[in-house]
Design a protein around this motif. Structure first.
Motif, PDB file in Angstrom:
ATOM      1  N   ALA A  40      -0.331  -2.504   0.893  1.00 13.79           N
ATOM      2  CA  ALA A  40      -0.298  -2.440   2.361  1.00 13.79           C
ATOM      3  C   ALA A  40       0.998  -1.814   2.837  1.00 13.79           C
ATOM      4  O   ALA A  40       1.003  -1.011   3.779  1.00 13.79           O
ATOM      5  CB  ALA A  40      -0.465  -3.843   2.948  1.00 13.79           C
ATOM      6  N   GLU A  41       2.091  -2.148   2.186  1.00 11.52           N
ATOM      7  CA  GLU A  41       3.379  -1.543   2.520  1.00 11.52           C
ATOM      8  C   GLU A  41       3.351  -0.043   2.236  1.00 11.52           C
ATOM      9  O   GLU A  41       3.816   0.769   3.046  1.00 11.52           O
ATOM     10  CB  GLU A  41       4.479  -2.222   1.708  1.00 11.52           C
ATOM     11  CG  GLU A  41       5.861  -1.770   2.045  1.00 11.52           C
ATOM     12  CD  GLU A  41       6.930  -2.549   1.270  1.00 11.52           C
ATOM     13  OE1 GLU A  41       8.044  -2.021   1.171  1.00 11.52           O
ATOM     14  OE2 GLU A  41       6.648  -3.662   0.775  1.00 11.52           O
ATOM     15  N   TYR A  43       0.681   1.875   2.191  1.00  8.12           N
ATOM     16  CA  TYR A  43      -0.207   2.473   3.198  1.00  8.12           C
ATOM     17  C   TYR A  43       0.523   2.618   4.531  1.00  8.12           C
ATOM     18  O   TYR A  43       0.451   3.649   5.187  1.00  8.12           O
ATOM     19  CB  TYR A  43      -1.453   1.604   3.340  1.00  8.12           C
ATOM     20  CG  TYR A  43      -2.436   2.113   4.367  1.00  8.12           C
ATOM     21  CD1 TYR A  43      -3.217   3.228   4.105  1.00  8.12           C
ATOM     22  CD2 TYR A  43      -2.594   1.468   5.585  1.00  8.12           C
ATOM     23  CE1 TYR A  43      -4.126   3.697   5.035  1.00  8.12           C
ATOM     24  CE2 TYR A  43      -3.492   1.928   6.522  1.00  8.12           C
ATOM     25  CZ  TYR A  43      -4.257   3.041   6.240  1.00  8.12           C
ATOM     26  OH  TYR A  43      -5.154   3.492   7.171  1.00  8.12           O
ATOM     27  N   HIS A  44       1.238   1.587   4.910  1.00  4.56           N
ATOM     28  CA  HIS A  44       1.958   1.575   6.180  1.00  4.56           C
ATOM     29  C   HIS A  44       3.001   2.700   6.242  1.00  4.56           C
ATOM     30  O   HIS A  44       3.065   3.441   7.214  1.00  4.56           O
ATOM     31  CB  HIS A  44       2.640   0.221   6.369  1.00  4.56           C
ATOM     32  CG  HIS A  44       3.503   0.118   7.580  1.00  4.56           C
ATOM     33  ND1 HIS A  44       2.997   0.034   8.849  1.00  4.56           N
ATOM     34  CD2 HIS A  44       4.848   0.089   7.709  1.00  4.56           C
ATOM     35  CE1 HIS A  44       3.993  -0.045   9.712  1.00  4.56           C
ATOM     36  NE2 HIS A  44       5.135  -0.007   9.045  1.00  4.56           N
ATOM     37  N   TYR A  45       3.791   2.834   5.215  1.00  4.52           N
ATOM     38  CA  TYR A  45       4.900   3.792   5.244  1.00  4.52           C
ATOM     39  C   TYR A  45       4.511   5.211   4.827  1.00  4.52           C
ATOM     40  O   TYR A  45       5.134   6.169   5.281  1.00  4.52           O
ATOM     41  CB  TYR A  45       6.053   3.306   4.366  1.00  4.52           C
ATOM     42  CG  TYR A  45       6.787   2.146   4.982  1.00  4.52           C
ATOM     43  CD1 TYR A  45       7.495   2.304   6.166  1.00  4.52           C
ATOM     44  CD2 TYR A  45       6.762   0.891   4.400  1.00  4.52           C
ATOM     45  CE1 TYR A  45       8.161   1.235   6.755  1.00  4.52           C
ATOM     46  CE2 TYR A  45       7.438  -0.180   4.970  1.00  4.52           C
ATOM     47  CZ  TYR A  45       8.131   0.008   6.147  1.00  4.52           C
ATOM     48  OH  TYR A  45       8.786  -1.051   6.717  1.00  4.52           O
ATOM     49  N   ASP A  48      -0.428   5.732   6.872  1.00  6.54           N
ATOM     50  CA  ASP A  48      -0.901   5.381   8.207  1.00  6.54           C
ATOM     51  C   ASP A  48       0.146   5.599   9.285  1.00  6.54           C
ATOM     52  O   ASP A  48      -0.190   5.846  10.427  1.00  6.54           O
ATOM     53  CB  ASP A  48      -1.363   3.916   8.221  1.00  6.54           C
ATOM     54  CG  ASP A  48      -1.896   3.493   9.568  1.00  6.54           C
ATOM     55  OD1 ASP A  48      -2.812   4.151  10.062  1.00  6.54           O
ATOM     56  OD2 ASP A  48      -1.376   2.513  10.119  1.00  6.54           O
ATOM     57  N   GLY A  50       1.990   3.240  10.284  1.00  3.56           N
ATOM     58  CA  GLY A  50       2.067   1.953  10.974  1.00  3.56           C
ATOM     59  C   GLY A  50       0.737   1.602  11.610  1.00  3.56           C
ATOM     60  O   GLY A  50      -0.032   2.462  11.990  1.00  3.56           O
ATOM     61  N   TRP A  51       0.459   0.351  11.669  1.00  2.28           N
ATOM     62  CA  TRP A  51      -0.716  -0.117  12.386  1.00  2.28           C
ATOM     63  C   TRP A  51      -0.259  -1.156  13.376  1.00  2.28           C
ATOM     64  O   TRP A  51       0.868  -1.626  13.320  1.00  2.28           O
ATOM     65  CB  TRP A  51      -1.818  -0.606  11.448  1.00  2.28           C
ATOM     66  CG  TRP A  51      -1.559  -1.869  10.684  1.00  2.28           C
ATOM     67  CD1 TRP A  51      -1.737  -3.134  11.133  1.00  2.28           C
ATOM     68  CD2 TRP A  51      -1.078  -1.991   9.334  1.00  2.28           C
ATOM     69  NE1 TRP A  51      -1.406  -4.038  10.167  1.00  2.28           N
ATOM     70  CE2 TRP A  51      -1.001  -3.376   9.051  1.00  2.28           C
ATOM     71  CE3 TRP A  51      -0.725  -1.082   8.350  1.00  2.28           C
ATOM     72  CZ2 TRP A  51      -0.575  -3.855   7.822  1.00  2.28           C
ATOM     73  CZ3 TRP A  51      -0.292  -1.576   7.133  1.00  2.28           C
ATOM     74  CH2 TRP A  51      -0.231  -2.934   6.884  1.00  2.28           C
ATOM     75  N   GLU A  53       0.914  -4.190  15.208  1.00  2.37           N
ATOM     76  CA  GLU A  53       1.557  -5.377  14.642  1.00  2.37           C
ATOM     77  C   GLU A  53       0.715  -6.646  14.784  1.00  2.37           C
ATOM     78  O   GLU A  53       0.957  -7.616  14.110  1.00  2.37           O
ATOM     79  CB  GLU A  53       2.915  -5.645  15.314  1.00  2.37           C
ATOM     80  CG  GLU A  53       3.924  -4.578  15.112  1.00  2.37           C
ATOM     81  CD  GLU A  53       4.144  -3.757  16.355  1.00  2.37           C
ATOM     82  OE1 GLU A  53       3.800  -4.208  17.452  1.00  2.37           O
ATOM     83  OE2 GLU A  53       4.665  -2.647  16.221  1.00  2.37           O
ATOM     84  N   ILE A  57      -5.130  -5.243   8.053  1.00  5.77           N
ATOM     85  CA  ILE A  57      -5.979  -4.260   7.389  1.00  5.77           C
ATOM     86  C   ILE A  57      -6.622  -4.944   6.194  1.00  5.77           C
ATOM     87  O   ILE A  57      -6.124  -5.959   5.692  1.00  5.77           O
ATOM     88  CB  ILE A  57      -5.214  -2.995   6.954  1.00  5.77           C
ATOM     89  CG1 ILE A  57      -4.081  -3.323   5.990  1.00  5.77           C
ATOM     90  CG2 ILE A  57      -4.718  -2.219   8.148  1.00  5.77           C
ATOM     91  CD1 ILE A  57      -3.432  -2.099   5.377  1.00  5.77           C
ATOM     92  N   ILE A  75       0.326  -7.617   9.065  1.00  6.22           N
ATOM     93  CA  ILE A  75       1.670  -7.068   9.187  1.00  6.22           C
ATOM     94  C   ILE A  75       2.484  -8.099   9.964  1.00  6.22           C
ATOM     95  O   ILE A  75       2.018  -8.654  10.948  1.00  6.22           O
ATOM     96  CB  ILE A  75       1.670  -5.694   9.885  1.00  6.22           C
ATOM     97  CG1 ILE A  75       3.069  -5.080   9.837  1.00  6.22           C
ATOM     98  CG2 ILE A  75       1.143  -5.759  11.292  1.00  6.22           C
ATOM     99  CD1 ILE A  75       3.119  -3.630  10.256  1.00  6.22           C
TER     100      ILE A  75
END
Length: 89
Positions: A40-41, A43-45, A48, A50-51, A53, A57, A75
């Motif tokens: 997830a980290e 994907y976030h950085y 994506d 960011g998604w 808050e 996901i 998150i």
């Protein structure tokens, strides 16, 4: 270095690769949970940007083409503080 694949719910046509310095034990639920959090980290950085808050996901971890586990990943909000001096003229 180990390479793992995952996809995010709603984007199952996109497979993402994640490289890790540690080996995940696929039989250990805590190890899978940690891997999902690291994915997830990633994907976030890296994908994506960011998604929201206030949302989560859904990540599915793959071993080849076999789906191993699916996790909802939240998150967490981490506050950041900035100070600006106002008495400096």
């Amino acid at each position: 270095m180990a390479t793992y694949k995952y996809f995010v719910y709603g984007e199952s046509d996109k497979l993402y690769e994640f490289e890790s310095v540690w080996e995940c034990d696929f039989n250990n639920q805590d190890s899978l949970k940690l891997l999902a959090e690291k994915m997830a980290e990633d994907y976030h950085y890296n994908y994506d940007g960011g998604w929201n808050e206030n949302s989560f996901i859904e990540i599915t971890i793959l071993n080849g083409t076999q789906e191993l586990a699916t996790f909802d990943v939240d998150i967490e909000y981490v506050p950041t503080f900035s100070a600006y001096r106002i008495d400096d003229d």
